[in-house]
Design a protein around this motif. Structure first.
Motif, PDB file in Angstrom:
ATOM      1  N   LEU A 116       0.861  -1.176   0.000  1.00  0.00           N
ATOM      2  CA  LEU A 116       0.000   0.000   0.000  1.00  0.00           C
ATOM      3  C   LEU A 116       0.900   1.230   0.000  1.00  0.00           C
ATOM      4  O   LEU A 116       1.624   1.489   0.965  1.00  0.00           O
ATOM      5  N   LYS A 117       0.865   1.951  -1.099  1.00  0.00           N
ATOM      6  CA  LYS A 117       1.720   3.112  -1.230  1.00  0.00           C
ATOM      7  C   LYS A 117       0.909   4.377  -0.979  1.00  0.00           C
ATOM      8  O   LYS A 117       0.113   4.799  -1.812  1.00  0.00           O
TER       9      LYS A 117
ATOM     10  N   VAL B 137      -1.782   3.266   7.886  1.00  0.00           N
ATOM     11  CA  VAL B 137      -0.823   2.238   8.313  1.00  0.00           C
ATOM     12  C   VAL B 137      -1.568   1.082   8.992  1.00  0.00           C
ATOM     13  O   VAL B 137      -1.283  -0.094   8.751  1.00  0.00           O
ATOM     14  N   GLU B 138      -2.556   1.444   9.810  1.00  0.00           N
ATOM     15  CA  GLU B 138      -3.357   0.446  10.521  1.00  0.00           C
ATOM     16  C   GLU B 138      -4.145  -0.421   9.534  1.00  0.00           C
ATOM     17  O   GLU B 138      -4.214  -1.641   9.691  1.00  0.00           O
ATOM     18  N   LEU B 139      -4.699   0.227   8.521  1.00  0.00           N
ATOM     19  CA  LEU B 139      -5.420  -0.503   7.468  1.00  0.00           C
ATOM     20  C   LEU B 139      -4.476  -1.500   6.795  1.00  0.00           C
ATOM     21  O   LEU B 139      -4.827  -2.657   6.573  1.00  0.00           O
ATOM     22  N   GLY B 140      -3.280  -1.032   6.481  1.00  0.00           N
ATOM     23  CA  GLY B 140      -2.281  -1.913   5.868  1.00  0.00           C
ATOM     24  C   GLY B 140      -1.972  -3.100   6.762  1.00  0.00           C
ATOM     25  O   GLY B 140      -1.916  -4.241   6.305  1.00  0.00           O
ATOM     26  N   ARG B 141      -1.817  -2.834   8.046  1.00  0.00           N
ATOM     27  CA  ARG B 141      -1.512  -3.903   8.989  1.00  0.00           C
ATOM     28  C   ARG B 141      -2.648  -4.929   9.054  1.00  0.00           C
ATOM     29  O   ARG B 141      -2.408  -6.133   8.997  1.00  0.00           O
ATOM     30  N   SER B 142      -3.880  -4.424   9.140  1.00  0.00           N
ATOM     31  CA  SER B 142      -5.041  -5.332   9.213  1.00  0.00           C
ATOM     32  C   SER B 142      -5.137  -6.221   7.983  1.00  0.00           C
ATOM     33  O   SER B 142      -5.566  -7.354   8.066  1.00  0.00           O
ATOM     34  N   LEU B 143      -4.758  -5.675   6.836  1.00  0.00           N
ATOM     35  CA  LEU B 143      -4.862  -6.437   5.588  1.00  0.00           C
ATOM     36  C   LEU B 143      -3.563  -7.186   5.288  1.00  0.00           C
ATOM     37  O   LEU B 143      -3.422  -7.769   4.230  1.00  0.00           O
TER      38      LEU B 143
END
Ligand code: C2E
Ligand code: MG
Ligand code: MG
Ligand code: MG
Length: 289
Positions: free
Chosen positions: A201-202, A227-233
């Motif tokens: 995710l850029k 960043v949290e969204l990236g972590r969850s996914l």
């Protein structure tokens, strides 16, 4: 044609718009001639791991310099090439050139390169096959390449979306990673992230703001959420346009994995990247005995 249009006195005719239309048309004609000449070149910008500062990839960025030395920004000519359809031929040239440069970078340094691919290119069914052939011809594994999808127009039809998804899946089966570019702006929205198979995710450069550096709670909230969204996914997160150490530190604190920007290095010819990587390797090996 011009004179006739100017003489009509139609209320819909806007001379300013017409001049712009002509300028764009001329630019596209010049671009068509530039493909395959040394007016076009690729530059590479290092991507670093925020925790260690180590270069872990590089983004390939297209450069067009006219014969008289005038540079033309891809931010100007890429959207025009997308509209005119020339992006297909231009994109093929980019991929060919990137694979040639990548052979050296991968064989000597195991460095993957991320290449910008317009969503238009993925609408044609042959894209994935041609890219895989190109990799095979240059004896490169899929791991060496990251495809960065840049989106300036919405995926319009269900067929478009289906073709795009199946081609991206095909690339991923061969180890090629997929990044979504400029996330958080324009069409690079949540819906898009939901539709497409993505690894990286850029975050759009606008999130790496001066206010983030100053610690604005609002700006921090946006970056933290992405960043949290990236972590969850379970995606890798990458911040672009990082210009200061204070910004890098904020991003590090928020758990963002990777970054690129003038703070680390500007885009430069492939020879420069080789020098930087060689220097990095000798530092890692420690002082010579
Ligand atoms: P992008 O893919 O989001 O690329 C990042 C842009 O940010 C690049 O602009 C890069 O030079 C610039 N940049 C890097 N570090 C910094 C920084 O610290 N601060 C700021 N303000 N900017 C920074 P560039 O090279 O002008 O490219 C503009 C856009 O053109 C790219 O945005 C991409 O969407 C498109 N593009 C460039 N090369 C290609 C290509 O080969 N194919 C396609 N389809 N599009 C390309
Ligand atoms: Mg990009
Ligand atoms: Mg970007
Ligand atoms: Mg951008």
């Amino acid at each position: 044609q011009n004179a006739r249009a100017e003489g009509t006195g139609l209320a819909l005719f806007d001379p300013g718009e017409y001049a712009q239309w002509r300028a764009n048309r001329d630019l596209i004609a010049d671009l068509q001639h530039a493909i395959g000449t040394d007016e076009l070149d690729m530059h590479y910008q290092p991507i670093v791991e925020l925790e260690t500062g180590r270069i872990v990839a590089a983004e390939a960025l297209l450069r067009w310099t006219r014969a008289d030395g005038t540079p033309i920004s891809p931010a100007r000519f890429i959207p025009l090439a997308e509209q005119s359809g020339d992006i297909t031929v231009l994109g093929e040239w980019v991929l060919g050139r990137v694979c040639t440069d990548l052979a050296g970078l991968w064989n000597e340094h195991r460095l993957p390169v991320t290449v910008n691919v317009s969503a238009h290119q993925l609408r044609g069914t042959g894209f994935a096959g041609r890219l895989l052939d190109l990799l095979a011809d240059t004896h490169l594994p899929g791991e060496a390449l990251i495809v960065e999808i840049t989106e300036t127009v919405l995926l319009t039809t269900v067929t478009d979306a289906a073709t795009t998804v199946s081609q991206l899946q095909q690339l991923r089966e061969h180890g090629i990673r997929i990044a979504i570019d400029d996330f958080g702006t324009g069409y690079s929205s949540l819906a898009y992230l939901r539709e497409l198979p993505v690894d990286i995710l850029k975050m759009d450069g606008s999130f790496t703001s001066r206010q983030l550096e100053d610690g604005s709670p609002r700006e921090i909230a946006f970056v933290r959420t992405i960043v949290e969204l990236g972590r969850s996914l379970e995606l890798c997160t990458l911040a672009e346009a990082v210009e200061t150490e204070a910004q890098a530190q904020r991003l590090r604190d928020l758990g963002c994995h990777l970054a690129q920007g003038y703070h680390f290095a500007r885009p430069a010819p492939v020879a420069r990247l080789h020098e930087t990587l060689t220097a990095q390797r000798s530092r890692a090996a420690g002082p010579a005995t």
